[in-house]
Design a protein around this motif. Structure first.
Motif: not given
Length: 368
Positions: A180, A184, A259, A262, A299, A301, A321, A324-325, A328
């Motif tokens: 990500t 990004m 993907s 994003f 995010s 992460f 992000a 999207f995380i 995924v």
């Protein structure tokens, strides 16, 4: 010396007139220290959990009350069977499930020992381990309080099961996050200098006199970079599967489409940065400094969003992000489809439309 003083005075006036430089000089350090201070934490707070209480007796209710009364956990759901555990995890909100067996109180009375199971979502192994430790500590404290009230010694033993990542491999957390961050930042940086480059090279006049509309200019700037970013994404996915042994439980085609979505969102954000920046240097600075920290810190992460202060939790919702995380991890680790990830998908589509819309508006303002 008088000339030198005049030169220094002129430089001060020049700096103070440049609002962007002042923001970078004074604003960015303040933003960074606030983000690092509030977002980086190893503690957990208000983690959403579900309860499977098969005993449904006074002892189990007292344990649930003990857990829900803490600041660490928020009981969001009561489920009725083991099949519902998987469904709760796949929706992405619940981070842990406390499973109390049907003979909980009877085992405490007869054998003086009863077991409960803590099931955590280990797609984020650090958070899962912390959640298990915190809940285990509360259960241990519950046993001590119960023993203080009665003369016999009763023990509640917690057993932990890590769902989706039983070996607690950190690569399961870092691969989606790094993927990500790379997509990004690289995508945003590539397009953030596109329009500013036209301004600096003096070729903006060609666009002014051409019949191309602002929307066509924006889409034309984004379109070539989509293919380049798709190559990046393909390489990252292949490396994650064949080198780091990341599982792919869900649809490869859905992962590819998400993907691309994003990537388009990140490219549109880069175009937006390009329209509001006067120079390539400013655009690069905004892309790096303005996106890197929020993407990494807000995010989800590395650090759980639920443990952050409420204002930061709200701000995280405007970080592409973050969504999207979730997508995924949902596709690769949980094997879920669009029926579960539709909210995140719609959010990314809406963000892309907003970024492109604002870019068109800003582009028009600069052309007039």
């Amino acid at each position: 010396m008088k000339r030198f003083k005049g030169f220094i005075k002129k430089e001060f006036f020049h700096i103070f007139r440049d609002k962007r430089s002042l923001f970078i000089l004074f604003g960015m350090p303040i933003v960074q220290i606030l983000l690092f201070g509030f977002a980086i934490t190893n503690e957990i707070n208000n983690v959403d959990i579900a309860i499977l209480d098969r005993a449904n007796d006074s002892a189990s209710k007292a344990l649930i009350q003990k857990i829900s009364a803490s600041n660490y956990f928020s009981v969001k759901q009561f489920i009725t069977n083991e099949e519902a555990i998987e469904t709760a995890f796949k929706k992405g909100k619940i981070k842990a499930v406390l499973h109390i067996n049907i003979h909980f109180n009877q085992e405490l009375i007869k054998t003086k020992t009863a077991s409960v199971q803590i099931i955590t979502d280990a797609t984020d192994p650090n958070t899962a381990n912390t959640v298990a430790n915190y809940m285990g500590s509360i259960i241990s404290h519950y046993s001590k309080e119960r023993n203080a009230a009665i003369p016999v010694n009763q023990v509640v033993v917690s057993e932990t099961r890590m769902a989706y990542n039983p070996e607690l491999k950190s690569v399961y957390m870092f691969v989606p996050g790094v993927m990500t961050v790379i997509l990004m930042l690289v995508s945003a940086m590539m397009t953030s200098i596109s329009i500013t480059r036209e301004k600096e090279l003096g070729t903006m006049e060609i666009l002014l006199v051409s019949p191309i509309t602002p929307l066509q200019v924006i889409l034309g700037k984004v379109f070539p970079y989509v293919f380049l970013s798709v190559i990046n994404a393909t390489v990252i996915v292949l490396l994650s599967i064949f080198v780091f042994n990341m599982p792919l439980q869900g649809s490869l085609w859905l992962l590819a489409l998400e993907s691309i979505l994003f990537i388009i969102s990140a490219l549109a954000l880069g175009i937006l940065i390009s329209t509001i920046s006067a120079t390539q240097q400013t655009a690069m600075m905004i892309s790096l400094m303005g996106l890197m920290l929020p993407v990494i810190l807000l995010s989800g992460f590395i650090f759980p969003i639920s443990s952050m202060p409420l204002p930061l939790q709200y701000i995280s919702n405007i970080i592409p992000a973050k969504w999207f995380i979730i997508i995924v991890k949902g596709i690769m680790l949980k094997g879920v489809g669009l029926e579960v990830l539709w909210k995140e998908t719609v959010t990314l589509i809406a963000m892309t439309v907003v970024f492109i819309g604002i870019s068109i508006k800003k582009y028009k303002i600069r052309l007039e």
